[in-house]
Design a protein around this motif. Structure first.
Motif, mmCIF file in Angstrom:
data_model
loop_
_atom_site.group_PDB
_atom_site.id
_atom_site.type_symbol
_atom_site.label_atom_id
_atom_site.label_comp_id
_atom_site.label_asym_id
_atom_site.label_seq_id
_atom_site.Cartn_x
_atom_site.Cartn_y
_atom_site.Cartn_z
ATOM 1 N N VAL A 1 24.533 71.772 82.712
ATOM 2 C CA VAL A 1 25.986 71.746 82.604
ATOM 3 C C VAL A 1 26.538 70.790 83.654
ATOM 4 C CG1 VAL A 1 28.096 73.102 82.893
ATOM 5 C CG2 VAL A 1 26.158 74.055 81.657
ATOM 6 N N LYS A 2 25.962 70.865 84.836
ATOM 7 C CA LYS A 2 26.451 70.041 85.933
ATOM 8 C C LYS A 2 26.168 68.560 85.721
ATOM 9 C CE LYS A 2 26.089 70.996 90.539
ATOM 10 N NZ LYS A 2 25.308 71.670 91.587
ATOM 11 N N ARG A 3 24.901 68.295 85.445
ATOM 12 C CA ARG A 3 24.476 66.898 85.444
ATOM 13 C C ARG A 3 24.352 66.275 84.059
ATOM 14 N NH1 ARG A 3 19.298 66.209 87.229
ATOM 15 N NH2 ARG A 3 18.909 68.418 87.337
ATOM 16 N N GLY A 4 24.241 67.109 83.075
ATOM 17 C CA GLY A 4 23.893 66.597 81.747
ATOM 18 C C GLY A 4 22.382 66.531 81.687
ATOM 19 N N ASN B 1 21.153 54.295 95.542
ATOM 20 C CA ASN B 1 21.937 55.199 94.698
ATOM 21 C C ASN B 1 21.056 56.252 94.011
ATOM 22 O OD1 ASN B 1 24.219 56.145 93.538
ATOM 23 N ND2 ASN B 1 24.276 54.631 91.882
ATOM 24 N N ARG B 2 20.216 56.913 94.798
ATOM 25 C CA ARG B 2 19.208 57.809 94.239
ATOM 26 C C ARG B 2 19.786 59.008 93.510
ATOM 27 N NH1 ARG B 2 14.357 58.881 98.229
ATOM 28 N NH2 ARG B 2 14.059 60.402 96.622
ATOM 29 N N LYS B 3 20.991 59.401 93.924
ATOM 30 C CA LYS B 3 21.573 60.634 93.347
ATOM 31 C C LYS B 3 22.000 60.443 91.899
ATOM 32 C CE LYS B 3 22.297 64.025 96.562
ATOM 33 N NZ LYS B 3 22.476 63.650 97.968
ATOM 34 N N ASN B 4 22.337 59.204 91.536
ATOM 35 C CA ASN B 4 22.886 59.000 90.190
ATOM 36 C C ASN B 4 21.940 58.250 89.255
ATOM 37 O OD1 ASN B 4 25.373 60.216 90.870
ATOM 38 N ND2 ASN B 4 25.869 58.361 92.023
ATOM 39 N N ILE B 5 20.676 58.566 89.359
ATOM 40 C CA ILE B 5 19.720 57.847 88.523
ATOM 41 C C ILE B 5 19.832 58.317 87.081
ATOM 42 C CG2 ILE B 5 17.284 57.322 88.117
ATOM 43 C CD1 ILE B 5 16.749 57.942 91.011
ATOM 44 N N LYS B 6 19.834 57.331 86.183
ATOM 45 C CA LYS B 6 19.831 57.662 84.772
ATOM 46 C C LYS B 6 18.372 57.630 84.318
ATOM 47 C CE LYS B 6 22.958 56.613 81.098
ATOM 48 N NZ LYS B 6 23.513 55.531 80.350
ATOM 49 N N ASP B 7 17.899 58.747 83.857
ATOM 50 C CA ASP B 7 16.488 58.804 83.475
ATOM 51 C C ASP B 7 16.300 58.255 82.064
ATOM 52 O OD1 ASP B 7 13.856 59.317 83.115
ATOM 53 O OD2 ASP B 7 14.006 61.497 83.243
ATOM 54 N N GLN B 8 15.753 57.064 81.988
ATOM 55 C CA GLN B 8 15.542 56.431 80.671
ATOM 56 C C GLN B 8 14.071 56.424 80.289
ATOM 57 O OE1 GLN B 8 17.854 55.215 78.666
ATOM 58 N NE2 GLN B 8 19.653 54.950 79.930
ATOM 59 N N ARG B 9 13.265 57.154 81.072
ATOM 60 C CA ARG B 9 11.824 57.158 80.766
ATOM 61 C C ARG B 9 11.598 57.820 79.411
ATOM 62 N NH1 ARG B 9 10.243 59.949 86.390
ATOM 63 N NH2 ARG B 9 11.991 61.213 85.688
ATOM 64 N N GLU C 1 27.320 67.315 72.786
ATOM 65 C CA GLU C 1 27.782 68.393 73.650
ATOM 66 C C GLU C 1 27.861 69.673 72.843
ATOM 67 O OE1 GLU C 1 30.880 67.235 76.248
ATOM 68 O OE2 GLU C 1 31.240 69.295 76.923
ATOM 69 N N GLU C 2 27.220 70.680 73.353
ATOM 70 C CA GLU C 2 27.251 71.980 72.687
ATOM 71 C C GLU C 2 27.609 73.025 73.710
ATOM 72 O OE1 GLU C 2 23.649 73.258 70.805
ATOM 73 O OE2 GLU C 2 23.821 71.714 69.287
ATOM 74 N N LYS C 3 28.585 73.806 73.442
ATOM 75 C CA LYS C 3 28.999 74.894 74.329
ATOM 76 C C LYS C 3 29.052 74.428 75.790
ATOM 77 C CE LYS C 3 26.520 78.070 71.338
ATOM 78 N NZ LYS C 3 25.306 78.855 71.230
ATOM 79 N N GLY C 4 29.590 73.257 76.015
ATOM 80 C CA GLY C 4 29.759 72.758 77.386
ATOM 81 C C GLY C 4 28.517 72.124 77.981
ATOM 82 N N VAL C 5 27.401 72.115 77.249
ATOM 83 C CA VAL C 5 26.181 71.500 77.767
ATOM 84 C C VAL C 5 26.044 70.101 77.188
ATOM 85 C CG1 VAL C 5 23.675 71.692 77.977
ATOM 86 C CG2 VAL C 5 25.061 73.751 77.776
ATOM 87 N N LYS C 6 25.825 69.150 78.112
ATOM 88 C CA LYS C 6 25.721 67.775 77.633
ATOM 89 C C LYS C 6 24.272 67.362 77.489
ATOM 90 C CE LYS C 6 29.721 66.265 80.078
ATOM 91 N NZ LYS C 6 29.816 66.041 81.504
ATOM 92 N N LEU C 7 23.944 66.756 76.375
ATOM 93 C CA LEU C 7 22.610 66.175 76.203
ATOM 94 C C LEU C 7 22.790 64.689 75.942
ATOM 95 C CD1 LEU C 7 19.485 66.335 75.684
ATOM 96 C CD2 LEU C 7 20.038 66.753 73.308
ATOM 97 N N ARG C 8 22.207 63.894 76.846
ATOM 98 C CA ARG C 8 22.240 62.450 76.610
ATOM 99 C C ARG C 8 20.938 62.092 75.922
ATOM 100 N NH1 ARG C 8 25.012 61.952 81.432
ATOM 101 N NH2 ARG C 8 23.058 62.227 82.512
ATOM 102 N N LEU C 9 21.023 61.927 74.636
ATOM 103 C CA LEU C 9 19.820 61.699 73.858
ATOM 104 C C LEU C 9 19.672 60.213 73.543
ATOM 105 C CD1 LEU C 9 17.508 62.991 72.099
ATOM 106 C CD2 LEU C 9 19.143 62.907 70.233
ATOM 107 N N GLU D 1 9.505 51.142 85.578
ATOM 108 C CA GLU D 1 9.865 50.187 86.633
ATOM 109 C C GLU D 1 11.302 50.392 87.086
ATOM 110 O OE1 GLU D 1 6.906 46.721 85.132
ATOM 111 O OE2 GLU D 1 9.031 46.231 85.149
ATOM 112 N N GLN D 2 12.175 50.545 86.086
ATOM 113 C CA GLN D 2 13.586 50.733 86.398
ATOM 114 C C GLN D 2 13.791 52.018 87.206
ATOM 115 O OE1 GLN D 2 16.016 48.453 85.793
ATOM 116 N NE2 GLN D 2 17.180 49.824 87.132
ATOM 117 N N TYR D 3 13.112 53.065 86.785
ATOM 118 C CA TYR D 3 13.257 54.358 87.466
ATOM 119 C C TYR D 3 12.759 54.238 88.909
ATOM 120 C CZ TYR D 3 13.677 59.349 88.010
ATOM 121 O OH TYR D 3 14.063 60.599 88.430
#
Ligand SMILES: Nc1nc2c(ncn2[C@@H]2O[C@H](COP(=O)(O)OP(=O)(O)OP(=O)(O)O)[C@@H](O)[C@H]2O)c(=O)[nH]1
Ligand SMILES: [Mg+2]
Length: 381
Positions: free
Chosen positions: A43-46, A149-157, A101-109, A139-141
């Protein structure tokens, strides 16, 4: 398997998780029913999840992913290439991201589709493009992780690669073997049998057995289902057993809604009747979706992080260190100070130290969890 013993509480909570509501007006993918612990973080981070589909052209990859994620429009703007273009083209990677987004939960698919894989000219280029893509995400990860900016990494693996097998083959083809062997230590490979409606139940059984035998014979390491904890409830154990027994999942895809006994279902209409995508009697589509979204999404992510990414990191750091030591020898010969090389060396040493600390923390956490579990079990006796 490690992840199951590391997160017993998590897996216990998974018991309660799956509930697919699938109605025309109110369709749910189902991930919002992930357990509370994950739920709160999500919920917090997606929640990031990347699914890759690979296989011969026309096996129904795009149809299946849009059936899975309820979005028939996902590929609507894609033009079909002409025959000539198909012969020439190699692997063409398409990346589609969507926020659900379902019931407030975000999924970045993120769906990584590889249309036309294996058409006409079969060669190294096919798996190389896919391999490079997976590698680039690591490599990107790695860059992001070691950056500021380690806190806001977008995990694309890539967390899972659905590998489509032809229902017309009598087992694995040479390309399937080569491809899977090339990638099995980089990504979680989940082989699936495409277009299961073209086979009878006994043909499906035979093909599944054959595929499993050949996977074993050729030393291919596909995604390893974790063992189910013995303290799980019977329903969950049964569900887990059924999932494992159904592999490799034989699936049917369709984005057409057909009316069957007054109910609208996803299916394929034939002169002799309707095959229903979500009917477990007809194919393993529902099991695949349950596996991907509800029961094993977290494990797929864990294995990607703890096994595949760690392998990449170890290889990468070793390569960098080798390069550095070569540079150093050169440096001595030149006897001119190379500030950049020394700085990079320092950074690598720091990374190594961070890694050791992280592993120490992980070990301590595992130890604590094990102790809690043992104490819990002793208390129960
Ligand atoms: N019989 C049957 N046909 C299917 C199934 N899934 C998809 N199709 C049909 O197969 C054709 C190709 O489907 P796609 O989803 O475009 O296949 P693809 O693997 O994405 O193909 P490329 O993008 O060219 O690699 C379409 O006509 C679909 O309607 C299935 O499960 N059974
Ligand atoms: Mg496609």
């Amino acid at each position: 398997m490690l992840t199951c013993s590391v997160y017993p509480a998590y897996f216990a909570l998974l018991n309660t998780c799956v509930c697919f509501l699938f109605q025309d007006d109110d369709e749910y993918v189902g991930f919002s029913s992930l357990p509370e612990q994950v739920h709160r973080k999500a919920v917090k981070r997606g929640f990031d999840f990347t699914l890759m589909v690979v296989g011969e052209t026309g096996l129904g990859k795009s149809t299946l992913v849009s059936s899975l994620f309820l979005n028939p429009d996902l590929y609507k703007d894609r033009k079909l290439s002409g025959a000539e273009e198909r012969v020439k083209k190699t692997v063409d990677i398409e990346k589609k991201a969507m926020d659900i987004e379902e019931k407030g939960v975000k999924l970045r698919l993120t769906i990584v589709d590889t249309p036309g894989f294996n058409d006409a000219i079969v060669g190294e280029q096919n798996w190389r493009t896919v391999e490079e893509y997976i590698q680039q995400q690591f490599e990107q990860y790695f860059k992001d992780e070691t950056g500021l900016n380690r806190k806001n990494i977008k995990d694309q693996r890539v967390h899972c690669c659905l590998y489509f097998l032809s229902p017309l083959a009598h087992g694995l083809r040479q390309t399937d073997i080569q491809f899977m062997k090339r990638l099995h230590d980089k990504v979680n490979i989940v082989p699936i049998i495409a277009k299961a409606d073209t086979l009878t139940p006994s043909e499906i059984r035979r093909l599944k057995n054959r595929v499993l035998e050949e996977i074993e014979k050729h030393g291919i390491r596909t995604y390893d289902f974790p063992e189910c904890d013995s303290d799980e409830d019977e329903e969950f154990k049964q569900q887990d057993k059924e999932l494992k027994a159904a592999t490799p999942f034989a699936v049917i895809g369709s984005n057409t809604l057909i009316e069957v006994s007054g109910k609208r279902v996803r299916g394929r209409l034939y002169p002799w009747g309707v095959v229903e995508v979500e009917n477990p009697q007809h194919c393993d589509f529902s099991k695949l979706r349950q596996f991907l979204i509800s029961t094993h999404m977290q494990d797929l992510k864990d294995v990607t992080r703890d096994v595949h990414y760690e392998n990449y990191r170890a290889r990468h750091i070793k390569e960098q260190l080798n390069r550095q030591s070569r540079e150093r020898t050169k440096l001595k010969r030149d006897s001119t100070p190379n500030i950049e090389a020394v700085q990079e060396q320092d950074m690598l040493l720091e990374q190594k130290e961070q890694e050791i600390n992280r592993m120490k923390e992980m070990l301590a956490k595992m130890q604590a969890q094990l102790e809690t579990k043992t104490a819990h079990m002793n208390g129960a006796h």
